[in-house]
Design a protein around this motif. Structure first.
Motif, short mmCIF file in Angstrom:
data_model
loop_
_atom_site.label_atom_id
_atom_site.label_comp_id
_atom_site.label_asym_id
_atom_site.label_seq_id
_atom_site.Cartn_x
_atom_site.Cartn_y
_atom_site.Cartn_z
N LEU A 12 3.55 3.80 -3.29
CA LEU A 12 3.16 3.47 -1.93
C LEU A 12 2.24 4.54 -1.35
O LEU A 12 1.34 4.24 -0.56
CB LEU A 12 4.41 3.31 -1.05
N LEU A 13 2.47 5.78 -1.74
CA LEU A 13 1.61 6.87 -1.27
C LEU A 13 0.18 6.69 -1.78
O LEU A 13 -0.78 6.94 -1.05
CB LEU A 13 2.17 8.21 -1.73
N LEU A 14 0.05 6.23 -3.03
CA LEU A 14 -1.28 5.95 -3.57
C LEU A 14 -1.96 4.81 -2.81
O LEU A 14 -3.16 4.87 -2.53
CB LEU A 14 -1.18 5.60 -5.06
N VAL A 15 -1.17 3.77 -2.49
CA VAL A 15 -1.71 2.65 -1.71
C VAL A 15 -2.16 3.14 -0.33
O VAL A 15 -3.22 2.75 0.17
CB VAL A 15 -0.67 1.53 -1.57
N GLU B 62 -5.40 4.88 -0.53
CA GLU B 62 -6.50 3.92 -0.65
C GLU B 62 -6.88 3.35 0.71
O GLU B 62 -8.06 3.16 1.02
CB GLU B 62 -6.10 2.80 -1.61
N LEU B 63 -5.87 3.07 1.53
CA LEU B 63 -6.15 2.56 2.87
C LEU B 63 -6.86 3.61 3.72
O LEU B 63 -7.75 3.29 4.51
CB LEU B 63 -4.84 2.14 3.56
N LEU B 64 -6.46 4.87 3.55
CA LEU B 64 -7.04 5.94 4.36
C LEU B 64 -8.43 6.33 3.90
O LEU B 64 -9.25 6.80 4.70
CB LEU B 64 -6.12 7.17 4.32
N THR B 65 -8.71 6.15 2.61
CA THR B 65 -10.01 6.56 2.07
C THR B 65 -10.97 5.40 1.88
O THR B 65 -12.06 5.58 1.36
CB THR B 65 -9.83 7.27 0.72
N ASP B 66 -10.53 4.19 2.26
CA ASP B 66 -11.39 3.01 2.22
C ASP B 66 -11.63 2.50 0.80
O ASP B 66 -12.45 1.61 0.59
CB ASP B 66 -12.75 3.29 2.87
N ARG B 67 -10.93 3.03 -0.21
CA ARG B 67 -11.13 2.54 -1.57
C ARG B 67 -10.52 1.17 -1.78
O ARG B 67 -10.83 0.49 -2.75
CB ARG B 67 -10.51 3.52 -2.58
N VAL B 68 -9.67 0.74 -0.86
CA VAL B 68 -9.05 -0.58 -0.98
C VAL B 68 -10.07 -1.69 -0.84
O VAL B 68 -9.85 -2.82 -1.25
CB VAL B 68 -7.94 -0.75 0.08
N ASP B 69 -11.24 -1.37 -0.24
CA ASP B 69 -12.27 -2.39 -0.04
C ASP B 69 -13.12 -2.63 -1.27
O ASP B 69 -14.06 -3.42 -1.22
CB ASP B 69 -13.17 -1.98 1.14
N ALA C 150 3.72 7.77 5.72
CA ALA C 150 4.97 8.31 6.26
C ALA C 150 6.17 7.60 5.64
O ALA C 150 7.18 8.24 5.29
CB ALA C 150 4.99 8.16 7.78
N ILE C 151 6.07 6.28 5.50
CA ILE C 151 7.16 5.51 4.87
C ILE C 151 7.34 5.95 3.42
O ILE C 151 8.47 6.09 2.93
CB ILE C 151 6.85 4.00 4.95
N ALA C 152 6.24 6.19 2.71
CA ALA C 152 6.30 6.59 1.31
C ALA C 152 6.97 7.95 1.16
O ALA C 152 7.83 8.14 0.28
CB ALA C 152 4.89 6.63 0.72
#
Length: 211
Positions: free
Chosen positions: A87-90, A93-100, A191-193
């Motif tokens: 989840l931390l990796l996910v 990705e959300l924070l660094t925009d790599r999810v796009d 934070a959840i991770a």
């Protein structure tokens, strides 16, 4: 009587975690890109099919995940730590925009509702692991199944609504607002991770001390 089969805290935690991981608002640009050549009716059908595929996959792991862990000899603390890391990796990705980074629409198969929309975009490893951890952290199997299943249902209703009305939401919020919300979701997920990893480590240490 309701407290014997439903845990409001577990429901709220599972709902928040799965919803943040799936990030319906962040999935809107990807959904619009993958369905750019579809008609309005086809896009509506794709939204429904993608949501159903994701719901079926995550629900299957919520119900049978406990038995999969038992068969493989994996403890809940081990799953919590590994799930927290994933989840931390996910979140990163959300924070660094790599999810796009998504496939080009021309390279996507005709039925995008199954792959990559239903899975792994919505029902990805992060959502699956989070669901299994939530069920196994419940006081009992029935409480876990009922509470987490309720969270899964609500999450996918929200996801379906976001995809179904994706064109209007994208026009209303704009690209910048969606990116800001994605970053906020990423921070919450991080934070959840971290909390999940800490709980797993403490549970593992407690298990060692009680032997």
């Amino acid at each position: 009587m309701l407290n014997n089969v439903f845990d409001p805290t577990l429901f709220a935690t599972a709902l928040t975690t799965i919803l943040v991981i799936q990030d319906p608002l962040g999935a809107i640009p990807i959904f619009l890109s993958l369905t750019s050549r579809q008609t309005k009716a086809e896009r509506t059908r794709s939204a429904r099919q993608a949501t159903l595929v994701s719901f079926a996959v995550i629900l299957a792991f919520a119900i049978f995940g406990r038995y999969i862990l038992r068969f493989l000899g994996i403890t809940v603390p081990a799953l919590q730590v590994s799930g927290g890391l994933l989840l931390l990796l996910v979140a990163l990705e959300l924070l660094t925009d790599r999810v796009d980074e998504h496939p080009d629409p021309d390279a996507v198969a005709t039925n995008t509702a199954l792959v990559p929309l239903g899975t792994p975009l919505l029902a990805g490893p992060g959502a699956i692991v989070a669901t299994m951890v939530a069920v196994d952290s419940a006081p009992g199997p029935m409480i876990g199944w009922v509470s987490v299943t309720g969270a899964i249902v609500v999450t996918h209703i929200v996801t379906w609504a976001a995809l179904r009305f994706s064109v209007g939401l994208h026009r209303l919020l704009g690209e910048s607002a969606i990116q800001v919300l994605t970053r906020i979701f990423g921070l919450l997920l991080a934070a959840i991770a971290v909390q999940m990893i800490a709980d797993g480590v403490l549970a593992y240490v407690d298990t060692l001390m009680t032997r």
